[in-house]
Design an enzyme around this catalytic site. Structure first.
Site, short mmCIF file in Angstrom:
data_model
loop_
_atom_site.label_atom_id
_atom_site.label_comp_id
_atom_site.label_asym_id
_atom_site.label_seq_id
_atom_site.Cartn_x
_atom_site.Cartn_y
_atom_site.Cartn_z
N MET A 33 0.85 -1.19 0.00
CA MET A 33 0.00 0.00 0.00
C MET A 33 0.89 1.25 0.00
SD MET A 33 -3.45 -0.98 1.98
CE MET A 33 -2.92 -0.78 3.65
N LEU A 58 6.69 2.95 1.64
CA LEU A 58 7.61 1.83 1.78
C LEU A 58 8.68 2.09 2.84
CD1 LEU A 58 8.16 0.88 -1.98
CD2 LEU A 58 6.33 0.18 -0.42
N HIS A 108 9.35 -3.51 3.60
CA HIS A 108 8.96 -3.75 2.20
C HIS A 108 10.19 -4.04 1.35
CE1 HIS A 108 5.64 -0.95 3.55
NE2 HIS A 108 4.94 -1.95 3.07
N GLN A 162 -10.23 -2.68 2.41
CA GLN A 162 -9.76 -3.37 3.61
C GLN A 162 -9.73 -2.48 4.85
OE1 GLN A 162 -5.86 -4.19 1.56
NE2 GLN A 162 -5.03 -3.99 3.62
N GLY A 219 4.83 -10.47 3.95
CA GLY A 219 5.59 -10.39 5.20
C GLY A 219 5.00 -11.26 6.30
N ASP A 233 2.51 -9.76 9.14
CA ASP A 233 1.06 -9.92 8.97
C ASP A 233 0.78 -11.42 8.86
OD1 ASP A 233 0.36 -7.08 8.84
OD2 ASP A 233 1.52 -7.11 7.00
N GLN A 273 -2.65 -12.53 7.60
CA GLN A 273 -2.80 -12.22 6.17
C GLN A 273 -2.04 -13.25 5.31
OE1 GLN A 273 -2.74 -8.19 4.25
NE2 GLN A 273 -0.63 -8.70 3.82
N VAL A 312 11.05 -7.49 9.71
CA VAL A 312 12.23 -6.64 9.92
C VAL A 312 11.95 -5.77 11.15
CG1 VAL A 312 13.73 -4.86 8.92
CG2 VAL A 312 12.76 -6.65 7.47
#
Ligand code: PAF
Length: 312
Positions: A63, A66, A70, A94, A180, A183, A186, A209
């Site tokens: 989204m 960054l 990311h 969302q 990632g 999440d 997700q 990270v």
């Protein structure tokens, strides 16, 4: 077959820069020219041409706004694919009615500069109208893994995620996509969707990270005041506490959750959304002793920003 990165009618381009001369044509990919695409049709055509040339497309959906988290996903995609596409799209579907869609940071130019630096080949940056044609009335719902944890506190969130990711997969046509581990829910929901709907796409997880003190990188961290930023480390420390107790033999999920809650409760601005220990396969919260891999996951507001973190 025309190369989607070359001007029409040109099959070989010699790019000269201060440090390098890049020959670009056939199956070679120029690392210093990035294409920005806004139309779904153009993205689809580009992807189709890349695939016809035998290139593997690695995809990182984002989204925008960054950060290093990311960038680490982009680097994974670069290692495993030979053309990397990043989407930058703040997906209204969302966000709940009281969530921060309008306020979500939009930093497109800075994002493109970072993508270019990382050697991204394509940035897909559609408008809301492009992604959701007028009167769009179709959604993708995953009905099991998205029920608890963030799904319980953000109703409809994973419908929005699945719907947009399914559409992005159709448009970008990647062979692999990187998501990632921060999440965690997700990642599992998308894997399930890919399996159930037979998307021919490998889902590659990217490790979380963290800042030096353990705070997981998130676009939401920038909304923390300096005092809240100090307190936000309680998420990682609560998970560390659960890991320590588990390593020492504690198997009662309630005892582990109590320990995590106690650590978070020490911070004046922290309000727990959920602290949960769930079966790692089904994401069902555990109420008996832990005998299988489990996911410890939490969502905590530190002031306004809602932060999440997890450990398996
Ligand atoms: O993780 C995100 O940033 C979003 O949920 C995603 C996968 C880009 C879908 O909008």
């Amino acid at each position: 077959m025309a190369d989607p990165f070359l001007p029409k009618g040109v099959s070989l381009l010699i790019l000269e820069s201060e440090n390098a001369v890049v020959l670009w044509g056939g199956n070679a990919i120029a690392s210093d020219v990035m294409k920005i695409v806004e139309s779904a049709q153009e993205m689809r055509d580009t992807a189709r041409t890349l695939r016809a040339q035998g290139r593997c497309i690695g995809f990182v959906p984002t989204m925008g706004n960054l950060h290093d988290g990311h960038l680490s996903l982009i680097r994974i995609a670069k290692r495993q694919a030979d053309a990397v596409a990043v989407s930058i799209f703040v997906n209204p579907a969302q966000f709940g009615p009281r969530e921060d869609f309008a306020a979500y940071p939009r930093t497109f130019e800075a994002d493109c500069a970072l993508c270019e630096r990382e050697g991204v080949d394509l940035v897909f940056h559609p408008s809301v109208e492009e992604m959701y044609p007028e009167g769009a009335s179709t959604a993708v719902t995953e009905k099991a893994l998205s029920r608890d944890l963030c799904g319980a506190s953000r109703p409809g969130h994973f419908d929005g995620v699945c719907t947009v990711v399914a559409a992005l997969f159709h448009i970008v046509q990647p062979q692999l996509a990187v998501f990632g581990e921060k999440d965690a829910q997700q990642l599992r929901v998308i894997r399930r969707m890919v399996r159930d709907l037979h998307f021919p796409i490998e889902i590659v997880p990217g490790p979380t990270v963290r800042e030096a003190d353990g705070l997981a990188l998130s676009s939401r961290n920038q909304h923390l005041t300096p005092a809240q930023r100090g307190q936000a480390v309680c998420l990682r420390q609560a998970l560390d506490e659960a890991e320590r107790r588990f390593a020492a033999g504690e198997r009662d999920p309630q005892a582990l959750k109590d320990a995590m809650r106690a650590r978070i409760a020490r911070e004046p601005d922290a309000r727990i959304d959920y602290v949960e220990i769930a079966d790692d396969d089904t994401l069902t919260p555990l109420d008996g002793p832990i005998t299988r891999p489990a996911l410890a996951a939490l969502a905590v507001r530190i002031g306004q920003p809602r932060l999440i973190d997890n450990t398996v």
